[in-house]
Scaffold this active site. Sequence first.
Site, PDB file in Angstrom:
ATOM      1  N   MET A 165      12.809  23.847   1.701  1.00  0.00           N
ATOM      2  CA  MET A 165      11.626  23.219   0.599  1.00  0.00           C
ATOM      3  C   MET A 165      12.614  23.068  -0.389  1.00  0.00           C
ATOM      4  O   MET A 165      12.119  20.936  -0.415  1.00  0.00           O
ATOM      5  CB  MET A 165      11.000  24.654   0.354  1.00  0.00           C
ATOM      6  CG  MET A 165       9.402  22.986  -0.921  1.00  0.00           C
ATOM      7  SD  MET A 165       8.225  24.431  -1.884  1.00  0.00           S
ATOM      8  CE  MET A 165       7.312  25.710   0.123  1.00  0.00           C
TER       9      MET A 165
ATOM     10  N   LYS B 281       0.861  -1.573   0.310  1.00  0.00           N
ATOM     11  CA  LYS B 281      -0.216  -0.036   0.237  1.00  0.00           C
ATOM     12  C   LYS B 281       0.781   1.222  -0.282  1.00  0.00           C
ATOM     13  O   LYS B 281       1.830   1.158   0.217  1.00  0.00           O
ATOM     14  CB  LYS B 281      -0.860  -0.226   1.365  1.00  0.00           C
ATOM     15  CG  LYS B 281       0.296   0.284   2.591  1.00  0.00           C
ATOM     16  CD  LYS B 281      -0.968  -0.362   3.872  1.00  0.00           C
ATOM     17  CE  LYS B 281      -0.601  -0.126   4.992  1.00  0.00           C
ATOM     18  NZ  LYS B 281      -0.853  -1.031   6.490  1.00  0.00           N
TER      19      LYS B 281
ATOM     20  N   TYR C 190      17.606  29.554   6.655  1.00  0.00           N
ATOM     21  CA  TYR C 190      16.117  30.258   7.399  1.00  0.00           C
ATOM     22  C   TYR C 190      16.175  30.422   8.594  1.00  0.00           C
ATOM     23  O   TYR C 190      17.034  29.636   8.981  1.00  0.00           O
ATOM     24  CB  TYR C 190      15.016  29.798   6.886  1.00  0.00           C
ATOM     25  CG  TYR C 190      14.444  29.722   5.312  1.00  0.00           C
ATOM     26  CD1 TYR C 190      14.149  31.135   5.217  1.00  0.00           C
ATOM     27  CD2 TYR C 190      14.317  28.737   4.508  1.00  0.00           C
ATOM     28  CE1 TYR C 190      13.381  31.589   3.587  1.00  0.00           C
ATOM     29  CE2 TYR C 190      13.726  28.895   3.563  1.00  0.00           C
ATOM     30  CZ  TYR C 190      13.563  29.938   3.240  1.00  0.00           C
ATOM     31  OH  TYR C 190      13.228  30.316   2.191  1.00  0.00           O
TER      32      TYR C 190
ATOM     33  N   ARG D 281     -10.182  -0.085  15.477  1.00  0.00           N
ATOM     34  CA  ARG D 281      -9.959   0.739  14.397  1.00  0.00           C
ATOM     35  C   ARG D 281     -10.857  -0.021  12.657  1.00  0.00           C
ATOM     36  O   ARG D 281     -11.974   0.916  12.757  1.00  0.00           O
ATOM     37  CB  ARG D 281      -8.522   0.828  13.789  1.00  0.00           C
ATOM     38  CG  ARG D 281      -7.615   1.994  13.094  1.00  0.00           C
ATOM     39  CD  ARG D 281      -6.517   1.739  12.670  1.00  0.00           C
ATOM     40  NE  ARG D 281      -6.330   0.400  12.193  1.00  0.00           N
ATOM     41  CZ  ARG D 281      -4.745   0.667  11.210  1.00  0.00           C
ATOM     42  NH1 ARG D 281      -3.867   0.890  11.641  1.00  0.00           N
ATOM     43  NH2 ARG D 281      -4.559  -1.177  10.996  1.00  0.00           N
TER      44      ARG D 281
END
Length: 341
Positions: free
Chosen positions: A288, A31, A240, A124
């Site tokens: 980023m 998955k 930053y 769950r």
Amino acid sequence: MRLVLDGGALVSNWRALDRLSGDASAGAAVKADGYGLGAAEVARRLAAAGCRDFFVAHWGEAQALTGLVDPARLAVLHGIAPGEEAAATAGLAVPVLNSAEQIARWREAGGGRCHVMVDTGMSRLGLNWREDVAGLCAGLDIDLCMSHLASAEEDTAQNAAQLARFEQARQQVAARRYSFANSAGIALGTGYHFDCTRPGLALYGGVPCDELADHICPVMRIETRILQVRHVRAGDSVGYGATFVAQHDMRTATLALGYADGFKRALSSIGAFRNGDARLPILGRVSMDLTCIDLSAAPALGEGDWIAADFVLPEVQAATGISQYEWLTQIGRRFDRIWVD
Ligand SMILES: *Cc1c(COP(=O)(O)O)cnc(C)c1O
């Protein structure tokens, strides 16, 4: 940027988990796009190695594996939601029925071979073990009856409690096969193995518990290029927020890699890259698309050179508190995924 993916290590991890599963055969949880590595490439390699049972969460994920694995041995863990009847009966994969509603929907859609999930204490997904599991499942053509451990990587009484409830469900639900253990569950021993185990994390080099540490090899390596080399002076800051200030003149490199690639800000100031034996620490915050490192210990490296992150899943988890599952499944889409065998 590239993820160098070791197909030999992936297969060796599956073989180790299959061996540790004793008489049970190990399947593979693929998955979330094979935990971020690429489900198609993972499934192809594991199927060639002899893995038969595959587990995905969504029908779309099953679709993506068409032609690569036997659809009768591909399970969709989320089962069948309203509107998914057509997908579920098309023969793409086999639904894992999780509730009385899903069972009713499956019967209504025509039924056929299915799997059933029994919730033995995770609250769950699955039929509650306190329900009339036998009555709900009566007449179904069930291949796998399964349950999932909540705390398999921990030494806790919950494991034995779940096992006892699963044994009880096993008396009530007639199925061809029974399946209980994920990666860490395999290490809990023979009583937890039943017919089929469902490792995910450990296939991909994650180490959920110490017992598996000697059996699992890393699969994924993160590599990127040096975009620019800088000579930073004492007193200059990097990145930053100016969280790193150089104490002395130093050679630094700016790398093409950032938190948008799943190289999370949690690695700021604590992560590192490697050049041979030399550790090259991350300086200041991960941005980023960019990360800066101390290049002092690698004088031969320059602009355009490739460099590998010091990224060992259990170590990164220990250093950041962010789980190996999150590191893997959130690894970015911008990497070239390069399989070496
Ligand atoms: C994801 C998942 C697994 C695999 O678990 P790992 O901890 O990654 O080995 C097994 N079974 C179910 C039901 C799952 O959802």
